[in-house]
Design a protein around this motif. Structure first.
Motif, PDB file in Angstrom:
ATOM      1  N   VAL B 256       0.844  -1.200   0.000  1.00  0.00           N
ATOM      2  CA  VAL B 256       0.000   0.000   0.000  1.00  0.00           C
ATOM      3  C   VAL B 256       0.883   1.256   0.000  1.00  0.00           C
ATOM      4  O   VAL B 256       0.653   2.189  -0.781  1.00  0.00           O
ATOM      5  CB  VAL B 256      -0.948   0.002   1.222  1.00  0.00           C
ATOM      6  N   THR B 257       1.901   1.246   0.850  1.00  0.00           N
ATOM      7  CA  THR B 257       2.802   2.403   0.924  1.00  0.00           C
ATOM      8  C   THR B 257       3.494   2.637  -0.418  1.00  0.00           C
ATOM      9  O   THR B 257       3.578   3.777  -0.898  1.00  0.00           O
ATOM     10  CB  THR B 257       3.857   2.180   2.033  1.00  0.00           C
ATOM     11  N   ALA B 258       3.957   1.563  -1.045  1.00  0.00           N
ATOM     12  CA  ALA B 258       4.621   1.700  -2.347  1.00  0.00           C
ATOM     13  C   ALA B 258       3.647   2.253  -3.395  1.00  0.00           C
ATOM     14  O   ALA B 258       4.023   3.095  -4.217  1.00  0.00           O
ATOM     15  CB  ALA B 258       5.188   0.351  -2.792  1.00  0.00           C
ATOM     16  N   LEU B 259       2.395   1.797  -3.352  1.00  0.00           N
ATOM     17  CA  LEU B 259       1.393   2.303  -4.301  1.00  0.00           C
ATOM     18  C   LEU B 259       1.111   3.789  -4.031  1.00  0.00           C
ATOM     19  O   LEU B 259       1.015   4.593  -4.966  1.00  0.00           O
ATOM     20  CB  LEU B 259       0.095   1.507  -4.181  1.00  0.00           C
ATOM     21  N   GLU B 260       0.994   4.138  -2.759  1.00  0.00           N
ATOM     22  CA  GLU B 260       0.706   5.538  -2.419  1.00  0.00           C
ATOM     23  C   GLU B 260       1.841   6.457  -2.869  1.00  0.00           C
ATOM     24  O   GLU B 260       1.601   7.591  -3.269  1.00  0.00           O
ATOM     25  CB  GLU B 260       0.486   5.670  -0.900  1.00  0.00           C
ATOM     26  N   ASN B 261       3.070   5.939  -2.811  1.00  0.00           N
ATOM     27  CA  ASN B 261       4.228   6.747  -3.225  1.00  0.00           C
ATOM     28  C   ASN B 261       4.527   6.609  -4.713  1.00  0.00           C
ATOM     29  O   ASN B 261       5.540   7.130  -5.176  1.00  0.00           O
ATOM     30  CB  ASN B 261       5.471   6.335  -2.432  1.00  0.00           C
ATOM     31  N   ASN B 262       3.676   5.850  -5.435  1.00  0.00           N
ATOM     32  CA  ASN B 262       3.935   5.611  -6.858  1.00  0.00           C
ATOM     33  C   ASN B 262       5.367   5.091  -7.051  1.00  0.00           C
ATOM     34  O   ASN B 262       6.065   5.481  -7.991  1.00  0.00           O
ATOM     35  CB  ASN B 262       3.756   6.910  -7.638  1.00  0.00           C
ATOM     36  N   ASP B 263       5.778   4.202  -6.167  1.00  0.00           N
ATOM     37  CA  ASP B 263       7.168   3.748  -6.115  1.00  0.00           C
ATOM     38  C   ASP B 263       7.359   2.538  -7.052  1.00  0.00           C
ATOM     39  O   ASP B 263       7.271   1.387  -6.650  1.00  0.00           O
ATOM     40  CB  ASP B 263       7.497   3.371  -4.662  1.00  0.00           C
ATOM     41  N   ARG B 264       7.628   2.852  -8.329  1.00  0.00           N
ATOM     42  CA  ARG B 264       7.766   1.814  -9.360  1.00  0.00           C
ATOM     43  C   ARG B 264       8.794   0.770  -8.972  1.00  0.00           C
ATOM     44  O   ARG B 264       8.600  -0.425  -9.193  1.00  0.00           O
ATOM     45  CB  ARG B 264       8.245   2.417 -10.691  1.00  0.00           C
ATOM     46  N   SER B 265       9.915   1.225  -8.445  1.00  0.00           N
ATOM     47  CA  SER B 265      11.009   0.282  -8.228  1.00  0.00           C
ATOM     48  C   SER B 265      10.677  -0.672  -7.081  1.00  0.00           C
ATOM     49  O   SER B 265      10.945  -1.871  -7.151  1.00  0.00           O
ATOM     50  CB  SER B 265      12.315   1.054  -8.030  1.00  0.00           C
ATOM     51  N   ALA B 266      10.024  -0.163  -6.017  1.00  0.00           N
ATOM     52  CA  ALA B 266       9.625  -1.057  -4.915  1.00  0.00           C
ATOM     53  C   ALA B 266       8.570  -2.050  -5.387  1.00  0.00           C
ATOM     54  O   ALA B 266       8.601  -3.235  -5.029  1.00  0.00           O
ATOM     55  CB  ALA B 266       9.099  -0.233  -3.739  1.00  0.00           C
ATOM     56  N   LEU B 271       7.033  -7.587  -7.130  1.00  0.00           N
ATOM     57  CA  LEU B 271       6.453  -8.519  -8.100  1.00  0.00           C
ATOM     58  C   LEU B 271       7.487  -9.500  -8.626  1.00  0.00           C
ATOM     59  O   LEU B 271       7.203 -10.688  -8.821  1.00  0.00           O
ATOM     60  CB  LEU B 271       5.835  -7.730  -9.272  1.00  0.00           C
ATOM     61  N   GLN B 272       8.714  -9.016  -8.838  1.00  0.00           N
ATOM     62  CA  GLN B 272       9.769  -9.887  -9.376  1.00  0.00           C
ATOM     63  C   GLN B 272      10.219 -10.931  -8.363  1.00  0.00           C
ATOM     64  O   GLN B 272      10.433 -12.091  -8.704  1.00  0.00           O
ATOM     65  CB  GLN B 272      10.970  -9.049  -9.825  1.00  0.00           C
ATOM     66  N   ARG B 273      10.357 -10.500  -7.090  1.00  0.00           N
ATOM     67  CA  ARG B 273      10.764 -11.468  -6.062  1.00  0.00           C
ATOM     68  C   ARG B 273       9.695 -12.541  -5.890  1.00  0.00           C
ATOM     69  O   ARG B 273       9.996 -13.725  -5.754  1.00  0.00           O
ATOM     70  CB  ARG B 273      11.029 -10.767  -4.730  1.00  0.00           C
ATOM     71  N   ALA B 274       8.417 -12.131  -5.911  1.00  0.00           N
ATOM     72  CA  ALA B 274       7.333 -13.108  -5.753  1.00  0.00           C
ATOM     73  C   ALA B 274       7.342 -14.094  -6.915  1.00  0.00           C
ATOM     74  O   ALA B 274       7.205 -15.310  -6.719  1.00  0.00           O
ATOM     75  CB  ALA B 274       5.981 -12.392  -5.670  1.00  0.00           C
ATOM     76  N   LYS B 275       7.502 -13.576  -8.138  1.00  0.00           N
ATOM     77  CA  LYS B 275       7.529 -14.477  -9.296  1.00  0.00           C
ATOM     78  C   LYS B 275       8.700 -15.453  -9.213  1.00  0.00           C
ATOM     79  O   LYS B 275       8.536 -16.657  -9.445  1.00  0.00           O
ATOM     80  CB  LYS B 275       7.600 -13.689 -10.604  1.00  0.00           C
ATOM     81  N   ALA B 276       9.882 -14.936  -8.896  1.00  0.00           N
ATOM     82  CA  ALA B 276      11.073 -15.798  -8.830  1.00  0.00           C
ATOM     83  C   ALA B 276      10.875 -16.892  -7.786  1.00  0.00           C
ATOM     84  O   ALA B 276      11.183 -18.063  -8.010  1.00  0.00           O
ATOM     85  CB  ALA B 276      12.312 -14.962  -8.507  1.00  0.00           C
ATOM     86  N   GLN B 277      10.327 -16.499  -6.643  1.00  0.00           N
ATOM     87  CA  GLN B 277      10.110 -17.460  -5.562  1.00  0.00           C
ATOM     88  C   GLN B 277       9.064 -18.502  -5.970  1.00  0.00           C
ATOM     89  O   GLN B 277       9.243 -19.698  -5.750  1.00  0.00           O
ATOM     90  CB  GLN B 277       9.631 -16.682  -4.331  1.00  0.00           C
TER      91      GLN B 277
END
Lengths: 282, 282
Positions: B256-266, B271-277
């Protein structure tokens, strides 16, 4: 016949599947395929999905009755500006993006009155990506939402609905804002939940491959979706996803509180309501 | 031959499936079936799953080489006290409960040194419940954990491992506390996530049956599990589930915090860590 020619922009899973689906229901159709990567366009031709391909989108859309944007949402405005001057006044443009309010509000004025744009969201996909994963039956029996604005011409809306129905989809018409609120809940929030679950388990140092049963596998399957596509979706629909994700975080905190208080009745109520709701929607 | 006779206490999905599985691998085996409900015991006999049934558990366990407790975990201590005096010194007792520390620590002293108790967790199940859902192949190719205490006799542990292997299960030996920590992550936490997700969507007034695709269906499937069974599991394993559920709530708050900050990299990193895992564990 749906039309004599359809231009598909974007050589991913949806673009490729759409080309295959069109050629299945209407073998005589001409499919023009456009995209940035020449190698993908060659692959589309080799797969029998394209009758004409080009990285020059003006050439791709020329004389086509339909243009279907199958690219990431954030690339759509620049593509729209590139192709708008080259469309005939019999062309209808739609897209396959998973978030609709920003797409419809941004693209409609770019295409203007002469070439109507109506947003679509065929709710078909896979955690696999790319042309190689394309399946001509991807859309069959799946849901599709068509999202006109208040000013969209009725006969164009009907034509877009008919386009997806011809591919075997169950189509409904919903305004873009309501669409975005609903998919935030039933599509985007499940993705966040699955991804968060995978990471919490990994953070705990637990290897689910030796222990995870079908519960883990099913609950987390969608976390394998393409990160780039999901980043696009999350950012496009953040206004709706933020409150939904907050609610999920709070709901889990409520469960923690009930567990801490050994509150049998709150926990049983939680489990029973979830089961009743899930049973009523299968 | 596994044994000449096996007593199964509990007439649910697992008890019924176990009876069917035993009779499949060893048609000559005698299955004694015990439980509180006479109607369920009659059904077990009619289904060909039982050679002897009784609501009197002392009669059920008499002369049996194996006793398998297939009841809710919270009923196990009183059942253990009821049957312990009636077991022979060649009897081995195990169970199928999904949480192990409390079960093993509570039941081991009740049975005492003469009749060894070793906990088991065959990781097979279904969101369906009851004898009617029983399947003799439920255990085949599934994982099973056997959870001895430090003082458990080695040859009894080997016998319990062999019991489940004979039914086609992949068995590993893990101490009860480690088992509980792992299943809190890979089994109990996914259930909470699925149930919470279903309720948040329902609270938002969204009907997923008209919109939910395979993502919603898969992610929430296990929320249809039996509330009584899950209440039992959550309360038995609350010490391990509470920190896991807290972490999931916090992880979603981070998103939620990353979305609120429009934090693309976070967001992309998430998403990438979840996919890799997820990709690494299928």
């Amino acid at each position: 016949m749906l039309s004599d020619s359809v231009a598909i922009i974007g050589t991913g899973l949806l673009g490729g599947s759409l080309a295959g689906a069109l050629k299945t229901v209407d073998p005589g159709i001409r499919v023009h395929f456009g995209g940035r990567r020449a190698a993908a366009l060659e692959e589309a031709t080799a797969m029998g999905l394209a009758d004409f391909t080009s990285t020059n989108l003006a050439e791709v859309v020329k004389d086509c009755q339909w243009v279907i944007l199958c690219t990431p949402i954030e690339t759509m405005p620049s593509i729209a500006r590139a192709i708008a001057p080259h469309l005939s006044d019999r062309t209808i443009v739609t897209d396959v993006g998973s978030a609709k309010r920003s797409v419809c509000e941004t693209l409609t004025p770019i295409f203007g009155d002469r070439t109507p744009f109506i947003g679509s969201h065929p709710m078909a996909g896979s955690e696999r990506t790319g042309l190689a994963a394309a399946r001509p039956d991807l859309f069959r029996q799946a849901n599709c939402v068509v999202t006109p604005l208040a000013e969209s011409p009725e006969q164009t809306v009907d034509a877009v609905v008919g386009f997806w129905q011809r591919l075997g989809m169950h189509v409904r018409i919903i305004d873009p804002t309501t669409h975005d609120r609903i998919v935030a809940q039933v599509s985007h929030l499940p993705h966040l939940a699955a991804a968060a679950l995978v990471e919490v388990i990994a953070d705990a140092g637990v290897d689910p491959s030796t222990f995870g049963g079908s519960g883990y596998r099913d609950t987390t399957r969608i976390a394998a979706g393409a990160p780039g596509m999901w980043l696009d979706i999350l950012l496009e629909n953040r206004d709706e996803i933020i409150p939904a994700a907050k609610q999920l975080s709070l709901k889990l905190q409520d469960v923690v509180t009930a567990l801490e208080n050994n509150d049998r009745s709150a926990l049983l109520d939680f489990l029973q309501r979830a089961k009743a709701q899930r049973d009523s929607t299968t």
